[in-house]
Design an enzyme around this catalytic site. Structure first.
Site, PDB file in Angstrom:
ATOM      1  N   SER A   1       6.422  -0.193  10.109  1.00  0.00           N
ATOM      2  CA  SER A   1       5.068  -0.125   9.584  1.00  0.00           C
ATOM      3  C   SER A   1       4.858   1.269   9.009  1.00  0.00           C
ATOM      4  O   SER A   1       5.369   2.250   9.576  1.00  0.00           O
ATOM      5  CB  SER A   1       4.058  -0.365  10.716  1.00  0.00           C
ATOM      6  OG  SER A   1       2.779   0.075  10.322  1.00  0.00           O
TER       7      SER A   1
ATOM      8  N   GLN B   1     -10.411  -2.687   2.415  1.00  0.00           N
ATOM      9  CA  GLN B   1      -9.894  -3.466   3.547  1.00  0.00           C
ATOM     10  C   GLN B   1      -9.793  -2.620   4.818  1.00  0.00           C
ATOM     11  O   GLN B   1      -9.366  -3.101   5.855  1.00  0.00           O
ATOM     12  CB  GLN B   1      -8.547  -4.109   3.212  1.00  0.00           C
ATOM     13  CG  GLN B   1      -7.369  -3.156   3.165  1.00  0.00           C
ATOM     14  CD  GLN B   1      -6.098  -3.861   2.737  1.00  0.00           C
ATOM     15  OE1 GLN B   1      -6.008  -4.333   1.614  1.00  0.00           O
ATOM     16  NE2 GLN B   1      -5.121  -3.963   3.633  1.00  0.00           N
TER      17      GLN B   1
ATOM     18  N   HIS C   1       9.232  -3.498   3.468  1.00  0.00           N
ATOM     19  CA  HIS C   1       8.796  -3.732   2.084  1.00  0.00           C
ATOM     20  C   HIS C   1      10.004  -4.088   1.212  1.00  0.00           C
ATOM     21  O   HIS C   1       9.929  -4.976   0.361  1.00  0.00           O
ATOM     22  CB  HIS C   1       8.144  -2.474   1.499  1.00  0.00           C
ATOM     23  CG  HIS C   1       6.886  -2.033   2.184  1.00  0.00           C
ATOM     24  ND1 HIS C   1       6.801  -0.866   2.916  1.00  0.00           N
ATOM     25  CD2 HIS C   1       5.652  -2.601   2.245  1.00  0.00           C
ATOM     26  CE1 HIS C   1       5.572  -0.717   3.374  1.00  0.00           C
ATOM     27  NE2 HIS C   1       4.857  -1.760   3.000  1.00  0.00           N
TER      28      HIS C   1
ATOM     29  N   ASP D   1       2.403  -9.432   9.242  1.00  0.00           N
ATOM     30  CA  ASP D   1       0.954  -9.607   9.179  1.00  0.00           C
ATOM     31  C   ASP D   1       0.662 -11.108   9.112  1.00  0.00           C
ATOM     32  O   ASP D   1       0.245 -11.639   8.085  1.00  0.00           O
ATOM     33  CB  ASP D   1       0.396  -8.864   7.968  1.00  0.00           C
ATOM     34  CG  ASP D   1       0.651  -7.368   8.063  1.00  0.00           C
ATOM     35  OD1 ASP D   1      -0.033  -6.702   8.844  1.00  0.00           O
ATOM     36  OD2 ASP D   1       1.576  -6.874   7.391  1.00  0.00           O
TER      37      ASP D   1
ATOM     38  N   MET E   1       0.853  -1.200   0.000  1.00  0.00           N
ATOM     39  CA  MET E   1       0.000   0.000   0.000  1.00  0.00           C
ATOM     40  C   MET E   1       0.887   1.247   0.000  1.00  0.00           C
ATOM     41  O   MET E   1       0.420   2.342   0.355  1.00  0.00           O
ATOM     42  CB  MET E   1      -0.946  -0.024   1.194  1.00  0.00           C
ATOM     43  CG  MET E   1      -1.893  -1.226   1.132  1.00  0.00           C
ATOM     44  SD  MET E   1      -3.419  -0.983   2.015  1.00  0.00           S
ATOM     45  CE  MET E   1      -2.821  -0.843   3.676  1.00  0.00           C
ATOM     46  N   GLY E   2       2.151   1.101  -0.354  1.00  0.00           N
ATOM     47  CA  GLY E   2       3.040   2.266  -0.463  1.00  0.00           C
ATOM     48  C   GLY E   2       3.553   2.738   0.891  1.00  0.00           C
ATOM     49  O   GLY E   2       3.480   2.010   1.883  1.00  0.00           O
ATOM     50  N   ALA E   3       4.069   4.006   0.915  1.00  0.00           N
ATOM     51  CA  ALA E   3       4.799   4.534   2.087  1.00  0.00           C
ATOM     52  C   ALA E   3       5.848   3.481   2.476  1.00  0.00           C
ATOM     53  O   ALA E   3       5.874   2.979   3.604  1.00  0.00           O
ATOM     54  CB  ALA E   3       3.858   4.858   3.245  1.00  0.00           C
TER      55      ALA E   3
HETATM   56  P1  AMP Z   1       1.401  -2.905   3.505  1.00  0.00           P
HETATM   57  O1  AMP Z   1       1.986  -1.884   2.583  1.00  0.00           O
HETATM   58  O2  AMP Z   1       1.376  -2.485   4.929  1.00  0.00           O
HETATM   59  O3  AMP Z   1       0.085  -3.452   3.007  1.00  0.00           O
HETATM   60  O4  AMP Z   1       2.404  -4.138   3.481  1.00  0.00           O
HETATM   61  C1  AMP Z   1       2.779  -4.740   2.277  1.00  0.00           C
HETATM   62  C2  AMP Z   1       3.543  -5.994   2.605  1.00  0.00           C
HETATM   63  O5  AMP Z   1       4.690  -5.664   3.369  1.00  0.00           O
HETATM   64  C3  AMP Z   1       2.734  -7.002   3.431  1.00  0.00           C
HETATM   65  O6  AMP Z   1       3.006  -8.309   2.969  1.00  0.00           O
HETATM   66  C4  AMP Z   1       3.269  -6.773   4.819  1.00  0.00           C
HETATM   67  O7  AMP Z   1       3.156  -7.926   5.654  1.00  0.00           O
HETATM   68  C5  AMP Z   1       4.732  -6.484   4.526  1.00  0.00           C
HETATM   69  N1  AMP Z   1       5.366  -5.772   5.654  1.00  0.00           N
HETATM   70  C6  AMP Z   1       4.888  -4.681   6.295  1.00  0.00           C
HETATM   71  N2  AMP Z   1       5.704  -4.346   7.323  1.00  0.00           N
HETATM   72  C7  AMP Z   1       6.714  -5.249   7.321  1.00  0.00           C
HETATM   73  C8  AMP Z   1       7.875  -5.441   8.136  1.00  0.00           C
HETATM   74  N3  AMP Z   1       8.163  -4.643   9.168  1.00  0.00           N
HETATM   75  N4  AMP Z   1       8.701  -6.474   7.838  1.00  0.00           N
HETATM   76  C9  AMP Z   1       8.422  -7.309   6.794  1.00  0.00           C
HETATM   77  N5  AMP Z   1       7.341  -7.170   5.989  1.00  0.00           N
HETATM   78  C10 AMP Z   1       6.498  -6.158   6.247  1.00  0.00           C
END
Ligand code: AMP
Length: 282
Positions: free
Chosen positions: A185, A61, A37, A150, A30-32
Site C-alpha cells: 500500500s 475521496q 499497481h 480494495d 493515486m501514484g506512489a
Molecule cells: P491507489 O493508488 O491506492 O488508489 O490504488 C490504485 C489501484 O491499485 C486500486 O485499484 C487498488 O486496489 C490497487 N492496489 C493497491 N494496492 C494493491 C495491492 N497490494 N495489490 C493489488 N492491487 C493493489
C-alpha cells in the site's frame, strides 16, 4: 510513453484514432506506485492493446484532511517505473482540471456505503464514484483494472458501471503482498520501523481467522478472539473485522461454505490506517 494532462489532449490526439481498432485498458491510481499497481498494469498490458495509467490524488475521496495532506507524492519515481513497464499513456491531470468547481453531485451506493469502509469513511465512496466516472468519461477505456486489496471498492465500481451503464469491463487483480504478508500500500511508506513490524497483525489475524473458520469454529467466536488480540496490542486500533459475501459485499454473520466469502479488516497502526482482506473460498 506519452504523458498528457487534459482530456481534450487525449481525445483530440489519440483517443479517436485508437478507439475503433484497439482495446484500451485503463489503470486508475493515486501514484506512489508499488508492485501491486504494477500487477494491475501488467494485467492490462496482457489483455489490452493500449494501456493508460492515471495518477491523481483525489481530494474528494479523503474523509480525513491529514491523510490527504500526507499522502505520498513521488511523480518522478512513478514515471520511471511506468516507463520501465512500457506503459503507453499516463494521464496526470491537475486538481483544477478535474475539479474546476467543487462537484455539486454526490453518489450514494445504498447498503454498500453503510458498512465497513462506508461506515468508517463517510463520503469516501461518493468521492470514488465521482472520480472514476469522470476518468471513464475522459479516457473511455474498454477495460479497467482494480485491486482486490480494495474489495469493497471493487463492489462499488461494479455497481457504478451497472447502474450507469458504463461500457467498461471491470477486471479484478489479486492482492500483492510483501514476503511477510503485509499487503502493499502507498500508505506503508508512512509506517516507522516499529509500526511496520506491528502492521503484520492485520495479515496474521486474517490468516488465523480463515484457518479457524475452515476448522469449523463459529464466526462470532473467531471475531472475538481477533478483537482480543488487537486489544492486547497498544499500537494497533481495530476499526472492523468482518466476514462478507465476496461478490455482492454483504455482511455475513456465519460462515456458509456454499457462498464465496472473504474476511475484511481495517485498523490503525499508530496514525496510519491500513486495510486488507482474505478470500476464504476463492
Ligand atoms: P491507489 O493508488 O491506492 O488508489 O490504488 C490504485 C489501484 O491499485 C486500486 O485499484 C487498488 O486496489 C490497487 N492496489 C493497491 N494496492 C494493491 C495491492 N497490494 N495489490 C493489488 N492491487 C493493489
Amino acid at each position: 510513453m506519452q504523458v498528457f494532462y487534459t482530456g481534450a489532449e487525449w481525445q483530440k490526439n489519440w483517443l479517436h484514432a485508437l478507439q475503433s481498432h484497439k482495446i484500451i485498458g485503463f489503470v486508475p491510481t493515486m501514484g506512489a506506485l508499488h508492485e501491486g499497481h504494477l500487477d494491475l498494469i501488467r494485467n492490462s498490458k496482457k489483455s489490452s492493446d493500449i494501456t493508460v495509467v492515471s495518477i491523481f490524488v483525489n481530494p474528494i475521496q479523503f474523509n480525513n484532511q491529514e491523510d490527504f495532506d500526507k499522502y505520498p507524492v513521488l511523480i518522478q519515481q512513478d514515471l520511471k517505473l511506468l516507463e520501465k513497464e512500457n506503459v503507453d499513456f499516463v494521464f496526470m491531470p491537475k486538481l483544477e482540471t478535474m475539479y474546476p468547481e467543487k462537484p455539486s453531485i454526490s453518489i450514494q451506493f445504498g447498503e454498500l456505503e453503510t458498512i465497513l469502509e462506508g461506515e468508517f469513511r463517510p463520503g469516501h465512496f461518493s468521492g470514488v464514484g465521482i472520480i472514476v466516472s469522470k476518468l471513464f468519461h475522459i479516457i473511455r477505456p474498454h477495460q479497467a483494472f482494480f485491486g482486490q486489496k480494495d474489495l469493497q471498492q471493487v463492489a462499488v465500481i461494479k455497481r457504478l458501471v451497472a447502474d450507469l451503464s458504463f461500457p467498461v469491463e471491470i477486471i479484478t487483480v489479486p492482492t500483492r503482498r510483501e514476503e511477510d504478508g503485509l499487503a502493499l500500500s502507498s500508505r506503508n511508506l508512512r509506517l516507522n520501523s516499529e509500526e511496520r513490524a506491528k502492521s503484520l497483525i492485520l495479515y496474521k489475524s486474517l490468516c488465523s481467522a480463515k484457518n479457524e473458520l475452515l476448522e469449523g469454529t463459529n464466526w462470532l467466536e473467531v471475531r472475538n478472539q481477533i478483537q482480543q488480540r488487537f486489544e492486547e496490542e497498544p499500537l494497533a486500533k481495530l476499526e472492523y473485522f468482518e466476514l462478507v459475501e465476496t461478490e455482492k459485499f454483504t455482511v455475513m454473520n456465519s460462515f456458509d461454505s456454499s457462498q464465496k466469502a472473504s474476511i475484511c479488516v481495517a485498523a490503525y497502526i499508530g496514525n496510519i490506517r491500513l486495510i486488507d482482506n482474505l478470500p476464504i473460498n476463492p
